[in-house]
Design an enzyme around this catalytic site. Structure first.
Site: not given
Length: 293
Positions: A13, A15
């Protein structure tokens, strides 16, 4: 002990895991909600974490019982974010881990809820991140966002590997749910400390079964050798070096640092704990230097 099955690829991922964008999003969300007399609660923050922007605002508005559309909230928040995306910084251990995996020849891809345009803004001042990943799938490039598995399946396809052969790194419940649905094994590094207890280890590092295999306080705590990769080689007397390097300069103070010797302070940040170690080396006079490695 090394894992019997080495991951074919690593899916990250973006963020809240690689980049510290969550603190900026919370700040801006609070600013927007203040106009409506609301505060971003932990419940709302938790529900929105890891999702596409419109989905985030939809959940926030529902939980806070706001009579405002998600699109309107998005339109108010986006101008406040655009100018600041490029300044977001990497989280502890992120660059170190990516560089290590890259040096090992591993396949690396990003599976993010952010749009392609926003992704480009976030990486505007981070050429090193573009260099370390082979691919990226953004939230506006799949039909359904997290917690649906679409972005994870697409990320694996871009690298030409099966989802069940990937090791995924996630910080948000929606991302973990999506990665599990895609058939991946997940290392969770919660960006909200309060969510740590929500995760249960459901699979092992030595199997291809989908599920959570580790819950870590930081990417600095990840041990690649557990997954069949070489260990990190940057430890200094067992201490993880701090990044970036911090240099402290000044004149030698009599009675400190053994007089004519240079005092080097090795400062590191390991799993959220700062450690300070001192070593002394001979100096031919001049400034005293304390430098972290």
């Amino acid at each position: 002990m090394l894992a019997s099955i080495k991951p074919a690829a690593f899916v990250f991922d973006l963020d809240g895991l690689i980049l510290d964008t969550e603190s900026l999003c919370i700040e801006v969300a609070q600013q927007v909600l203040a106009k409506y007399g609301c505060t971003l609660t932990k419940e709302a923050q938790r529900a929105a974490l890891g999702k596409r922007p419109l989905d985030c605002w939809r959940d926030v508005a529902k939980i806070l019982k706001l009579d405002v559309t998600a699109q309107q909230l998005f339109d108010e928040s986006e101008p406040l974010l655009i100018a600041r995306w490029a300044d977001t910084r990497p989280l502890p251990g992120a660059r170190r881990l990516l560089e290590h995996l890259h040096a090992c020849g591993a396949k690396i891809t990003l599976a993010t809820s952010t749009s392609r345009a926003t992704y480009d803004r976030k990486l505007a001042n981070k050429p090193w991140l573009r260099d370390l990943v082979q691919a990226c799938v953004c939230g506006d490039e799949v039909k359904y966002g997290k917690p649906a598995p679409d972005v994870f399946i697409a990320a694996a396809q871009q690298l030409g590997v099966a989802p069940q052969d990937c090791l995924c790194f996630e910080d948000a419940p929606s991302g973990v749910e999506g990665a599990v649905a895609a058939g991946m094994k997940i290392v969770v590094v919660p960006s909200i400390v309060e969510t740590t207890e929500d995760y249960t280890i459901t699979t092992g590092a030595d199997t291809n079964a989908a599920g959570v295999c580790q819950v870590l306080p930081s990417l600095l705590a990840f041990q690649p050798q557990v997954f069949g990769l070489p260990p990190f080689k940057d430890l200094v007397e067992g201490v993880i070096p701090l990044e970036p390097v911090i240099k402290l300069k000044g004149t030698v103070v009599k009675g400190f640092g053994r007089g004519s010797k240079v005092c080097q302070a090795y400062i590191s940040h390991c799993c959220g704990v700062h450690m300070l170690r001192y070593a002394h080396t001979e100096s031919a006079g001049g400034p005293r230097v304390a430098e972290s490695l």
